[in-house]
Design a protein around this motif. Sequence first.
Motif, PDB file in Angstrom:
ATOM      1  N   PHE A 190      16.506 -47.380 -88.686  1.00 20.10           N
ATOM      2  CA  PHE A 190      17.095 -48.582 -88.088  1.00 20.10           C
ATOM      3  C   PHE A 190      16.012 -49.643 -87.914  1.00 20.10           C
ATOM      4  O   PHE A 190      14.841 -49.316 -87.695  1.00 20.10           O
ATOM      5  N   CYS A 196      17.502 -53.846 -81.710  1.00 19.05           N
ATOM      6  CA  CYS A 196      18.159 -53.565 -82.986  1.00 19.05           C
ATOM      7  C   CYS A 196      18.597 -54.878 -83.641  1.00 19.05           C
ATOM      8  O   CYS A 196      19.154 -55.746 -82.971  1.00 19.05           O
ATOM      9  N   ARG A 200      20.973 -55.446 -85.447  1.00 16.63           N
ATOM     10  CA  ARG A 200      22.422 -55.629 -85.449  1.00 16.63           C
ATOM     11  C   ARG A 200      22.864 -56.518 -84.282  1.00 16.63           C
ATOM     12  O   ARG A 200      23.817 -57.271 -84.395  1.00 16.63           O
ATOM     13  N   CYS A 244      25.329 -53.459 -80.114  1.00 17.62           N
ATOM     14  CA  CYS A 244      24.348 -52.376 -80.133  1.00 17.62           C
ATOM     15  C   CYS A 244      23.223 -52.702 -79.157  1.00 17.62           C
ATOM     16  O   CYS A 244      22.659 -53.796 -79.195  1.00 17.62           O
ATOM     17  N   ALA A 271      20.470 -50.664 -78.756  1.00 15.83           N
ATOM     18  CA  ALA A 271      19.255 -49.906 -79.053  1.00 15.83           C
ATOM     19  C   ALA A 271      18.042 -50.832 -78.982  1.00 15.83           C
ATOM     20  O   ALA A 271      18.097 -51.984 -79.417  1.00 15.83           O
ATOM     21  N   HIS A 289      22.584 -45.939 -81.435  1.00 15.74           N
ATOM     22  CA  HIS A 289      23.223 -47.042 -82.154  1.00 15.74           C
ATOM     23  C   HIS A 289      24.710 -46.754 -82.296  1.00 15.74           C
ATOM     24  O   HIS A 289      25.123 -45.600 -82.354  1.00 15.74           O
ATOM     25  N   HIS A 342      26.419 -47.915 -84.925  1.00 14.86           N
ATOM     26  CA  HIS A 342      26.677 -48.338 -86.306  1.00 14.86           C
ATOM     27  C   HIS A 342      25.740 -47.558 -87.207  1.00 14.86           C
ATOM     28  O   HIS A 342      24.833 -46.880 -86.736  1.00 14.86           O
TER      29      HIS A 342
END
Length: 86
Positions: free
Chosen positions: A26, A42, A44, A48, A50, A69, A71
């Motif tokens: 990731f 993250c 994303r 998310c 993370a 996560h 995803h």
Amino acid sequence: MAMFYIFAIKWVFKDTGKELAIVNGFTFYKHKQMQRTNTWSCTRGSPCNARIIVTNDTTRMVTRKYLIHNHKPPNFIIEDGMYIRI
Ligand SMILES: [Zn+2]
């Protein structure tokens, strides 16, 4: 019995010059800069959550991490330290 947890960060650059941290496939970008630590979130983004908290000196020690996560990881390759999304 000892517990083992392998935690490795790979630091790479995008062609835009921005740095990314890669953990378990990731990608994370520097989201917040504080006096002693940076939050790498993250790529994303929301929803998310993370993130990893890393000291902003050259040792880049991980002081906290949240690596759940919601995803799949992005598809990419690393070539000469460069992140290339595929
Ligand atoms: Zn994520």
